[in-house]
Design an enzyme around this catalytic site. Structure first.
Site, PDB file in Angstrom:
ATOM      1  N   ASP A  13       2.730  -1.790   8.597  1.00 47.26           N
ATOM      2  CA  ASP A  13       1.406  -2.122   8.074  1.00 47.26           C
ATOM      3  C   ASP A  13       0.382  -2.198   9.208  1.00 47.26           C
ATOM      4  OD1 ASP A  13      -0.757  -3.406   6.676  1.00 47.26           O
ATOM      5  OD2 ASP A  13       0.698  -4.292   5.287  1.00 47.26           O
ATOM      6  N   THR A  33      -3.651  -1.508   2.030  1.00 42.21           N
ATOM      7  CA  THR A  33      -2.200  -1.587   1.847  1.00 42.21           C
ATOM      8  C   THR A  33      -1.710  -1.114   0.471  1.00 42.21           C
ATOM      9  OG1 THR A  33      -1.899  -3.280   3.500  1.00 42.21           O
ATOM     10  CG2 THR A  33      -0.277  -3.238   1.747  1.00 42.21           C
ATOM     11  N   ASN A  92      -6.801  -2.613  -3.263  1.00 37.91           N
ATOM     12  CA  ASN A  92      -5.938  -3.792  -3.444  1.00 37.91           C
ATOM     13  C   ASN A  92      -6.427  -4.630  -4.628  1.00 37.91           C
ATOM     14  OD1 ASN A  92      -4.288  -3.248  -1.250  1.00 37.91           O
ATOM     15  ND2 ASN A  92      -5.505  -4.502   0.166  1.00 37.91           N
ATOM     16  N   ASP A 106       0.125  -6.196  10.496  1.00 34.02           N
ATOM     17  CA  ASP A 106      -1.193  -6.251   9.842  1.00 34.02           C
ATOM     18  C   ASP A 106      -1.799  -7.649   9.948  1.00 34.02           C
ATOM     19  OD1 ASP A 106      -3.211  -4.931   7.942  1.00 34.02           O
ATOM     20  OD2 ASP A 106      -2.651  -6.719   6.827  1.00 34.02           O
ATOM     21  N   HIS A 120      -5.204  -8.197  12.082  1.00 34.47           N
ATOM     22  CA  HIS A 120      -6.457  -8.696  11.510  1.00 34.47           C
ATOM     23  C   HIS A 120      -7.014  -9.865  12.318  1.00 34.47           C
ATOM     24  CE1 HIS A 120      -7.265  -6.554   7.805  1.00 34.47           C
ATOM     25  NE2 HIS A 120      -5.972  -6.552   7.529  1.00 34.47           N
ATOM     26  N   ASP A 155       0.518   2.351   6.392  1.00 35.63           N
ATOM     27  CA  ASP A 155      -0.292   2.371   5.170  1.00 35.63           C
ATOM     28  C   ASP A 155      -1.781   2.545   5.470  1.00 35.63           C
ATOM     29  OD1 ASP A 155      -0.336  -0.093   6.382  1.00 35.63           O
ATOM     30  OD2 ASP A 155      -0.272  -1.243   4.525  1.00 35.63           O
TER      31      ASP A 155
HETATM   32 ZN   LIG Z   1      -4.710  -5.154   6.379  1.00 38.59          ZN
END
Ligand SMILES: [Zn+2]
Length: 541
Positions: free
Chosen positions: A37, A78, A99, A302, A306, A349
């Site tokens: 991710d 994602t 999402n 991920d 972030h 992703d």
């Molecule tokens: Zn993300």
């Protein structure tokens, strides 16, 4: 003559016998789909000198490296990412447009895998009220199960619900993910009514608790992280357990939802690696006469990305530790199913933008758009002209959802709305372009972008007007970073193939993320997913 006939009968007989005892090796024992991710393509090389021989490097040096694999739709998030990888399709067809998106029928925002018809299995909360039913097309895992009357098994696992559920398809035997509230591996009643004993036994060990009782320190001496910025930079976010974004991170001090915190550390990926091995062992994957399929989505990369950004020591450390986890996982597969009896693909992703503050420090144009005030400005303009603030129902995924019946009632067109707000948008820093989604081809934009945008919209789920931002600009927070854009930093991801029937090599040919599923179909001699738009990858160049 008689003897010849006898010999022939004997030969035919022995061939039959041969066929029954040794299945024709036209499929591998096991396929493992690995999604990292938020892993951008360049991370394969950025940390290359620090990777072990058995992890990423093993796939890069002994497998096939598609060096120009790109996403061909937006938003690069994602949910859509996992859907696209496994359906070989795009949001315009598989329906996974983001999402979360605004649902006109219910007049509210909906989450990609939420489904109130199903209940959590493995915890006493709502975390498992989920299913893959918003995905409108089949996955490669569905097609494998359909190909042999559901004899193959397919299971999806991840730290995130959507990273487990979408890859397992509609017919998957199970999808398991880590519940942040309880620290349990959970699933949905969509799949089963009770956890298998082996999953319940793992939950009883309370592994996340053990990881959170220790500190997160760097794997290598911190001065060796020369690929990253210094440890403490003002535009990094902090873990809720920390006062500053610096090592060591004191995980036990968290005041947060306890077990979610483990996902924001490399230990989330380690937990998932252990769970992957347990799944294969307990479900006896790769030991039957048909191919089994495990999908694994590592998402600590991920969460960490972030918070701290891709240039942080935290991100680098997460990749170095994941590399070790992968090496361990691959050597487990060697012993469990045997080298060359399993097929692996590894991809991501979506990619990620640098933290805007870092880019700006080096005079690269970048920034954050305050989408709440942008939406307010648009509402004020429309209110002035039409005397009604209800024209905009939602601004999600950079798309304006307009109130169609109100537009009709007031005799306003979507284009009329766009014409009114555009002068203000032109003055907005970081604004790139805006257009009526149904009239996308009329917009002034490079053709390459238009073809990607055409893959991105499904009228019954998408908005009316799209607002695009400049490269390295996104809506949201000042600290940390995100992804979702149409540009290369979010679209260019690793794509590695390894194992069964895969020759060593690499290609710079453009491959789309939608090419993974049809390539698997080709390798497995099965039908591609029903919404497939990808093409089979050419491993000869
Ligand atoms: Zn993300």
């Amino acid at each position: 003559m008689k003897n010849t006939l006898l010999v022939l009968i004997f030969l035919l007989g022995s061939q039959n016998l041969f066929a029954q005892t040794t299945p024709i090796p036209n499929q591998p024992k096991l396929v493992v789909g690995i999604v990292i991710d938020q892993m951008r393509y360049d991370f394969l090389y950025r940390y290359y000198s620090k990777y072990t021989d058995g992890g990423f490097k093993r796939l890069m040096t002994q497998g096939f490296n598609c060096k120009n694999a790109q996403f061909n739709y937006i938003p690069t998030y994602t949910g859509p990412g996992h859907a696209s990888i496994y359906t070989g399709s795009v949001p315009a067809i598989n329906g996974i447009v983001s999402n979360d998106w605004f649902e006109r029928e219910s007049n509210k925002s909906v989450y990609v895998t939420s489904d109130t018809s199903y209940k959590t299995v493995g915890a006493d909360n709502l975390s498992g009220n989920m299913s893959p039913q918003r995905m409108l097309t089949t996955t490669i895992t569905d097609q494998l199960r359909l190909s042999n009357n559901f004899q193959s098994k397919a299971i999806g696992i991840s730290l995130k619900d959507r990273g487990a559920i979408l890859p397992a398809g509609h017919t998957g035997n199970a999808a398991y993910w880590l519940d942040g509230l309880t620290g349990n591996w959970i699933t949905s009643s969509f799949y089963m009514s009770a956890l298998p004993k082996w999953v319940a036994d793992i939950n009883a060990e309370q592994q996340p608790k053990k990881y959170l009782s220790q500190n997160w320190n760097t794997l290598l001496p911190i001065e060796q992280y020369t690929e990253s910025t210094i440890d403490s930079i003002q535009y990094e976010s902090s873990l809720p357990s920390d006062t500053k974004p610096i090592f060591p991170h004191h995980l036990s001090d968290s005041t947060w939802v306890k077990y979610d915190l483990v996902k924001y550390t490399p230990y989330g990926n380690t937990l998932l690696k252990d769970f992957a091995i347990s799944t294969i062992k307990n479900e006896n994957f790769g030991k039957g006469t048909v191919t089994d399929f495990l999908t694994v989505s590592f998402s600590s990369t991920d969460y960490v990305g972030h918070l701290f950004g891709p240039n942080s020591i935290e991100a680098e450390d997460t990749y170095l530790r994941l590399d070790k986890d992968l090496a361990e996982f691959f050597s487990f597969l060697d012993t469990w199913v045997g080298k060359n009896n399993y097929l692996i693909f590894l991809t991501a992703d979506h990619g990620v933008a640098p933290v805007p503050g870092l880019a700006k420090d080096y005079h690269i144009p970048a920034g954050v758009i305050n989408e709440i005030s942008l939406l307010d400005s648009m509402k004020i303009i429309l209110n002035k002209s039409f005397g009604d603030t209800g024209i905009i129902l939602a601004y999600e995924n950079q798309q304006l959802y307009l109130n169609h019946s109100l537009l009709e009632h007031k005799n306003i067109t979507v284009e009329g709305v766009l014409n009114l707000i555009q002068p203000m948008l032109y003055r907005q820093k970081g604004y790139y372009n805006s257009f009526v989604i149904e009239d996308l081809n009329a917009a002034t934009m490079p053709d390459q972008l238009k073809s990607v945008l055409n893959n991105s919209y499904l009228p019954k789920r998408s908005g009316d007007i799209m607002i695009l931002y400049d490269p390295y600009w996104f809506g949201g927070r000042i600290k940390g970073t995100t992804h979702g854009a149409i540009f290369s930093y979010d679209t260019h991801v690793p794509l590695l193939w390894y194992g069964w029937k895969i020759k060593t090599g690499e290609t710079g040919t453009l491959n789309h993320i939608t090419d993974i599923a049809p390539t698997l179909s080709y390798l497995l001699n099965i039908q591609e997913p029903n919404g497939n738009v990808g093409t089979v990858i050419n491993f000869n160049k």
